[in-house]
Design an enzyme around this catalytic site. Structure first.
Site, PDB file in Angstrom:
ATOM      1  N   ARG A 177      60.650  23.056 -59.223  1.00  0.00           N
ATOM      2  CA  ARG A 177      60.438  21.669 -59.696  1.00  0.00           C
ATOM      3  C   ARG A 177      59.857  21.614 -61.111  1.00  0.00           C
ATOM      4  O   ARG A 177      59.064  20.735 -61.436  1.00  0.00           O
ATOM      5  CB  ARG A 177      59.492  20.908 -58.758  1.00  0.00           C
ATOM      6  N   CYS A 226      59.724  13.349 -51.976  1.00  0.00           N
ATOM      7  CA  CYS A 226      58.414  13.940 -51.729  1.00  0.00           C
ATOM      8  C   CYS A 226      57.449  13.552 -52.845  1.00  0.00           C
ATOM      9  O   CYS A 226      57.797  13.603 -54.019  1.00  0.00           O
ATOM     10  CB  CYS A 226      58.536  15.468 -51.643  1.00  0.00           C
TER      11      CYS A 226
HETATM   12  N1  EPU Z   1      56.644  19.204 -41.547  1.00  0.00           N
HETATM   13  C1  EPU Z   1      55.775  18.674 -40.665  1.00  0.00           C
HETATM   14  N2  EPU Z   1      55.514  17.332 -40.709  1.00  0.00           N
HETATM   15  C2  EPU Z   1      56.097  16.523 -41.642  1.00  0.00           C
HETATM   16  C3  EPU Z   1      56.973  17.077 -42.562  1.00  0.00           C
HETATM   17  C4  EPU Z   1      57.250  18.430 -42.507  1.00  0.00           C
HETATM   18  O1  EPU Z   1      55.230  19.373 -39.817  1.00  0.00           O
HETATM   19  O2  EPU Z   1      55.809  15.321 -41.624  1.00  0.00           O
HETATM   20  C5  EPU Z   1      56.957  20.633 -41.456  1.00  0.00           C
HETATM   21  C6  EPU Z   1      58.404  20.850 -41.034  1.00  0.00           C
HETATM   22  O3  EPU Z   1      58.516  20.855 -39.636  1.00  0.00           O
HETATM   23  C7  EPU Z   1      58.703  22.200 -41.651  1.00  0.00           C
HETATM   24  C8  EPU Z   1      57.854  22.239 -42.901  1.00  0.00           C
HETATM   25  O4  EPU Z   1      56.852  21.231 -42.733  1.00  0.00           O
HETATM   26  O5  EPU Z   1      58.291  23.233 -40.804  1.00  0.00           O
HETATM   27  C9  EPU Z   1      58.666  21.956 -44.145  1.00  0.00           C
HETATM   28  O6  EPU Z   1      59.274  20.669 -44.038  1.00  0.00           O
HETATM   29  P1  EPU Z   1      60.713  20.326 -44.633  1.00  0.00           P
HETATM   30  O7  EPU Z   1      61.733  21.290 -44.117  1.00  0.00           O
HETATM   31  O8  EPU Z   1      60.953  18.879 -44.430  1.00  0.00           O
HETATM   32  O9  EPU Z   1      60.590  20.665 -46.144  1.00  0.00           O
HETATM   33  P2  EPU Z   1      59.513  20.244 -47.222  1.00  0.00           P
HETATM   34  O10 EPU Z   1      58.937  21.511 -47.752  1.00  0.00           O
HETATM   35  O11 EPU Z   1      58.578  19.219 -46.726  1.00  0.00           O
HETATM   36  C10 EPU Z   1      61.176  20.423 -49.207  1.00  0.00           C
HETATM   37  C11 EPU Z   1      61.393  19.622 -50.443  1.00  0.00           C
HETATM   38  C12 EPU Z   1      62.298  18.442 -50.144  1.00  0.00           C
HETATM   39  C13 EPU Z   1      63.599  18.944 -49.589  1.00  0.00           C
HETATM   40  C14 EPU Z   1      63.319  19.753 -48.315  1.00  0.00           C
HETATM   41  C15 EPU Z   1      64.555  20.389 -47.738  1.00  0.00           C
HETATM   42  C16 EPU Z   1      59.396  19.745 -51.809  1.00  0.00           C
HETATM   43  C17 EPU Z   1      58.132  19.071 -52.207  1.00  0.00           C
HETATM   44  N3  EPU Z   1      60.110  19.113 -50.904  1.00  0.00           N
HETATM   45  O12 EPU Z   1      60.448  19.580 -48.319  1.00  0.00           O
HETATM   46  O13 EPU Z   1      62.555  17.821 -51.386  1.00  0.00           O
HETATM   47  O14 EPU Z   1      64.453  17.865 -49.276  1.00  0.00           O
HETATM   48  O15 EPU Z   1      62.406  20.834 -48.655  1.00  0.00           O
HETATM   49  O16 EPU Z   1      64.906  21.509 -48.466  1.00  0.00           O
HETATM   50  O17 EPU Z   1      59.729  20.817 -52.345  1.00  0.00           O
HETATM   51  C18 EPU Z   1      61.808  16.163 -52.918  1.00  0.00           C
HETATM   52  O18 EPU Z   1      61.743  17.066 -53.747  1.00  0.00           O
HETATM   53  O19 EPU Z   1      61.532  14.972 -53.220  1.00  0.00           O
HETATM   54  C19 EPU Z   1      62.179  16.507 -51.562  1.00  0.00           C
HETATM   55  C20 EPU Z   1      62.162  15.619 -50.598  1.00  0.00           C
END
Ligand code: EPU
Length: 302
Positions: A177, A226
């Protein structure tokens, strides 16, 4: 900010720039938050150096707006004008595995248009809202894909030199990012090199990513994606969720029940509401985990 400089206003049509006085930015951001200011829509990229020079000479501060999907803007009358690129048609050109895309092109549509030419690799980016330029500037990524991996050249307006430059992919650093572009550089076009893949295979990847996103993110609500970057080795969403903060609100700004790193505008949230919610969640995470979360969302405050 209202543009009143008579000679500047008179020069705009000749530069191919459309002036929209008192534009509401709330309607131009995915969060639905933002005040009003004069908007200049640039039809010809080549005009940008001259326009920027005229604005500088007239001491008119400006900001550049892409797709508005990762942005939180202050309410009220804003103290700067806003520039935006008009969408050009056609906005994608192909030559073998090389693809030239206009920065104002929609990212999702770019992924599917390339897929129809049997060019893949970017399946994970389907569903990331916003423009190609916005994705490029912050090296947007999802499901293991980051746009930076495919960038071979970027055409950008560089405020530092006041000119349009073409940079080779190797000259740009793409990190999580984050890129080496200056905050006031404006992306104009990009050349991507995409791997060949059968359309059916790309489509399958796109379906899987869409499904994952639908099941874990509040896609039908107003958000900026996010809010925080993930800290090294951790997950901001999981941390906020573990603290039981889903549903926490300040006015109409609320931590999503679906994904704790998405903060949604459930009605008429103000920028102050959203900023207060961000500060509150950051503080609670800091106290509980000793980690200070960094904004992923870009904030236009002053
Ligand atoms: N999780 C929770 N509770 C929540 C959300 C997530 O327990 O409310 C857990 C999930 O179960 C999982 C872990 O946290 O085990 C990671 O969650 P997720 O797969 O949703 O990925 P993330 O790290 O929260 C990142 C990117 C997203 C992107 C997703 C999918 C960042 C800040 N966010 O989210 O990007 O869509 O991976 O690859 O890097 C964005 O940049 O705006 C964005 C939404």
């Amino acid at each position: 900010m209202r543009l009143t400089d008579v000679s500047l206003l008179a020069a705009l049509p000749g530069l191919g720039v459309k002036h929209i006085p008192g534009a509401s930015l709330a309607g131009r951001t995915s969060l639905g938050i933002g005040g009003t200011t004069d908007l200049l829509v640039i039809q010809k990229h080549k005009s940008l150096p001259e326009l920027a020079c005229m604005l500088r000479v007239a001491s008119i501060p400006y900001r550049f707006l892409g797709g508005g999907t990762n942005l939180l803007i202050l309410d009220g009358h804003l103290p700067w004008i806003v520039l935006q690129l008009a969408r050009r048609t056609p906005d994608i050109r192909f030559d073998g595995n090389m693809v030239w895309v206009d920065a104002a092109a929609d990212l999702g549509r770019t992924v599917t248009t390339c897929a129809k030419r049997d060019l893949g690799g970017m399946e994970g980016l389907i569903g990331v809202p916003g423009t190609v330029g916005g994705a490029l500037r912050m090296n947007a990524g999802a499901y293991g894909t980051q746009i930076g991996s495919y960038v071979r050249e970027v055409e950008a307006f560089r405020a530092g030199t006041g000119g349009i430059e073409t940079l080779r992919g190797a000259e740009i650093s793409f990190e999580y990012r984050h890129t080496s572009f200056a905050p006031d550089d404006i992306m104009l076009a990009v050349k991507l090199e995409l791997p060949s893949k059968p359309y059916s295979e790309i489509l399958q990847g796109i379906r899987i990513c869409n499904e994952k996103r639908r099941s874990s993110q509040p896609l039908n609500q107003k958000s900026a994606g996010c809010i925080f970057k993930n800290p090294p080795g951790g997950s901001a969403g999981r941390m906020i969720d573990e603290l039981g903060l889903k549903g926490l609100n300040v006015g109409d700004a609320r931590v999503s029940d679906r994904h704790a790193n998405f903060f949604v505008n459930t009605g008429n949230a103000s920028a102050a509401d959203m900023l207060a919610l961000i500060a509150e969640v950051r503080e609670r995470v800091r106290k509980a985990y000793g980690v200070t979360l960094e904004n992923e969302v870009i904030v236009w405050k002053d």
